[in-house]
Design a protein around this motif. Sequence first.
Motif, PDB file in Angstrom:
ATOM      1  N   PHE A  63      -6.575   6.538  65.252  1.00  0.00           N
ATOM      2  CA  PHE A  63      -5.175   6.134  65.250  1.00  0.00           C
ATOM      3  C   PHE A  63      -4.506   6.422  63.908  1.00  0.00           C
ATOM      4  CE2 PHE A  63      -7.047   3.592  68.561  1.00  0.00           C
ATOM      5  CZ  PHE A  63      -6.029   3.333  69.478  1.00  0.00           C
ATOM      6  N   ALA A  64      -3.187   6.643  63.981  1.00  0.00           N
ATOM      7  CA  ALA A  64      -2.288   6.495  62.835  1.00  0.00           C
ATOM      8  C   ALA A  64      -1.216   5.528  63.329  1.00  0.00           C
ATOM      9  CB  ALA A  64      -1.705   7.829  62.406  1.00  0.00           C
ATOM     10  N   TYR A  65      -1.598   4.283  63.441  1.00  0.00           N
ATOM     11  CA  TYR A  65      -0.735   3.264  64.036  1.00  0.00           C
ATOM     12  C   TYR A  65      -0.149   2.383  62.944  1.00  0.00           C
ATOM     13  CZ  TYR A  65       0.886  -0.645  66.843  1.00  0.00           C
ATOM     14  OH  TYR A  65       1.668  -1.619  67.406  1.00  0.00           O
ATOM     15  N   ALA A  66       1.164   2.288  62.924  1.00  0.00           N
ATOM     16  CA  ALA A  66       1.866   1.477  61.934  1.00  0.00           C
ATOM     17  C   ALA A  66       2.340   0.182  62.564  1.00  0.00           C
ATOM     18  CB  ALA A  66       3.052   2.258  61.373  1.00  0.00           C
ATOM     19  N   ASP A  67       2.659  -0.776  61.713  1.00  0.00           N
ATOM     20  CA  ASP A  67       3.229  -2.018  62.218  1.00  0.00           C
ATOM     21  C   ASP A  67       4.472  -1.736  63.051  1.00  0.00           C
ATOM     22  OD1 ASP A  67       1.564  -4.049  61.457  1.00  0.00           O
ATOM     23  OD2 ASP A  67       2.487  -4.326  59.503  1.00  0.00           O
ATOM     24  N   ASP A  68       4.538  -2.377  64.203  1.00  0.00           N
ATOM     25  CA  ASP A  68       5.678  -2.200  65.103  1.00  0.00           C
ATOM     26  C   ASP A  68       6.174  -3.582  65.496  1.00  0.00           C
ATOM     27  OD1 ASP A  68       7.465  -1.718  67.125  1.00  0.00           O
ATOM     28  OD2 ASP A  68       6.143  -0.412  68.287  1.00  0.00           O
ATOM     29  N   PRO A 104       2.609  -6.377  69.801  1.00  0.00           N
ATOM     30  CA  PRO A 104       1.771  -7.450  69.251  1.00  0.00           C
ATOM     31  C   PRO A 104       1.138  -7.032  67.933  1.00  0.00           C
ATOM     32  CG  PRO A 104       1.272  -7.073  71.572  1.00  0.00           C
ATOM     33  CD  PRO A 104       2.159  -5.950  71.140  1.00  0.00           C
ATOM     34  N   LEU A 105       0.959  -7.983  67.040  1.00  0.00           N
ATOM     35  CA  LEU A 105       0.367  -7.686  65.741  1.00  0.00           C
ATOM     36  C   LEU A 105      -1.016  -7.067  65.894  1.00  0.00           C
ATOM     37  CD1 LEU A 105       0.622  -7.969  62.639  1.00  0.00           C
ATOM     38  CD2 LEU A 105      -0.452 -10.221  62.859  1.00  0.00           C
ATOM     39  N   ASP A 106      -1.782  -7.555  66.853  1.00  0.00           N
ATOM     40  CA  ASP A 106      -3.145  -7.072  67.055  1.00  0.00           C
ATOM     41  C   ASP A 106      -3.231  -6.139  68.256  1.00  0.00           C
ATOM     42  OD1 ASP A 106      -4.204  -8.396  64.868  1.00  0.00           O
ATOM     43  OD2 ASP A 106      -4.613 -10.219  66.002  1.00  0.00           O
ATOM     44  N   GLU A 143       0.585   4.593  52.918  1.00  0.00           N
ATOM     45  CA  GLU A 143       2.004   4.655  53.246  1.00  0.00           C
ATOM     46  C   GLU A 143       2.487   6.091  53.107  1.00  0.00           C
ATOM     47  OE1 GLU A 143       6.247   2.719  51.753  1.00  0.00           O
ATOM     48  OE2 GLU A 143       4.368   1.612  51.480  1.00  0.00           O
ATOM     49  N   GLU A 144       3.225   6.561  54.098  1.00  0.00           N
ATOM     50  CA  GLU A 144       3.815   7.899  54.073  1.00  0.00           C
ATOM     51  C   GLU A 144       5.220   7.837  54.641  1.00  0.00           C
ATOM     52  OE1 GLU A 144       0.925  11.595  54.586  1.00  0.00           O
ATOM     53  OE2 GLU A 144       0.677  10.185  56.245  1.00  0.00           O
ATOM     54  N   TYR A 145       6.149   8.487  53.966  1.00  0.00           N
ATOM     55  CA  TYR A 145       7.525   8.618  54.467  1.00  0.00           C
ATOM     56  C   TYR A 145       8.122   7.262  54.858  1.00  0.00           C
ATOM     57  CZ  TYR A 145       5.702  13.348  54.684  1.00  0.00           C
ATOM     58  OH  TYR A 145       5.094  14.543  54.368  1.00  0.00           O
ATOM     59  N   GLY A 146       7.798   6.244  54.068  1.00  0.00           N
ATOM     60  CA  GLY A 146       8.335   4.916  54.315  1.00  0.00           C
ATOM     61  C   GLY A 146       7.661   4.140  55.423  1.00  0.00           C
ATOM     62  N   VAL A 147       6.594   4.691  55.992  1.00  0.00           N
ATOM     63  CA  VAL A 147       5.851   4.031  57.073  1.00  0.00           C
ATOM     64  C   VAL A 147       4.549   3.473  56.495  1.00  0.00           C
ATOM     65  CG1 VAL A 147       4.740   4.322  59.315  1.00  0.00           C
ATOM     66  CG2 VAL A 147       6.852   5.571  58.789  1.00  0.00           C
ATOM     67  N   ARG A 148       4.252   2.232  56.788  1.00  0.00           N
ATOM     68  CA  ARG A 148       3.065   1.558  56.254  1.00  0.00           C
ATOM     69  C   ARG A 148       2.012   1.401  57.346  1.00  0.00           C
ATOM     70  NH1 ARG A 148       2.240  -4.147  55.789  1.00  0.00           N
ATOM     71  NH2 ARG A 148       0.549  -4.657  54.327  1.00  0.00           N
ATOM     72  N   TYR A 149       0.814   1.881  57.034  1.00  0.00           N
ATOM     73  CA  TYR A 149      -0.321   1.810  57.966  1.00  0.00           C
ATOM     74  C   TYR A 149      -1.296   0.751  57.439  1.00  0.00           C
ATOM     75  CZ  TYR A 149       1.657   6.256  59.425  1.00  0.00           C
ATOM     76  OH  TYR A 149       2.517   7.235  59.859  1.00  0.00           O
TER      77      TYR A 149
END
Length: 291
Positions: free
Chosen positions: A178-183, A187-189, A214-220
């Motif tokens: 995954f390259a899954y960021a907070d959404d 759900p958090l989990d 973090e890349e391009y303002g996205v936090r993983y």
Amino acid sequence: MKDVVDVALVQFAPTTLDPIANREAMIAAVRRIAREHPADLVVFPELATTGYPPPDHDAWYGRLLARAAEPVPGPTTEALCTVAAQTGAHVATGIAELRPGGDLANALVLVTPAGRIVVHRKVHLFGTEAHYFVPGDRLSVADTDLGRIGLSVCYDSKFPEAARSQALAGAEILVCVFAYADDPAAPLDLLTHRAVVRAWENQVHFVAVNRLGEEYGVRYVGRSVAADPSGRILTRGHGAEDPVVRARLTRRALTEVRRGPADRRPDVYGDPAPAVVVQARTPPHPGRESA
């Protein structure tokens, strides 16, 4: 599968568009894991060789990504085959693959200590990925010395047919990177929910490995997780304090719960086609082979 398969889930933070630095960091991680706590399978996240694209389509980024992409076999898979042979570990990583003709694929490669390479190309492209990558056209199961391993990438896991087709082909372990960021809308989990459900409904081990950084303002934020065939959580990572998360998968856990497939009624609701089984035991002749 083997009686016991020890897995290292590496919550890797790629350096943007620097496959050489990322390759060296992955090799060092595999060697460190082998030295400190050996694993049978070491897994890195989606697009670990380049990092993930920006959230908005960027033509300039696309040109840079094409320069950073690699063929398979290529420099990264060659290096991983070497370290796999040295440590005895199977290694899986996400890679930006340069295809014949110049197309790019968001791929997951699995290399074995015997020098075999198996490739899964992400079938379900998410968001702006379609601006950079072409989708894969098959779901794969690698027949390895560890057992049958189904390979998938991130958004592939949202579609239950994908995991089911791999289970129908005899997969015992499903590995999804995954390259899954907070959404805030999810759900958090989410990764934990996904791993538990896919493991439980298919009676397989499910290993989900997410990235950090973090890349391009996205936090993983990692939160990698592994679940056993009963849906029990075996391990769960957090953020940067957990660069490597470990799980022990057992054949006994499979045999204890595998009744569900016998009770299925495909005569009522149909069936997805089984995934393609790719042999990944030993090379047919000296040198690196891919499938």
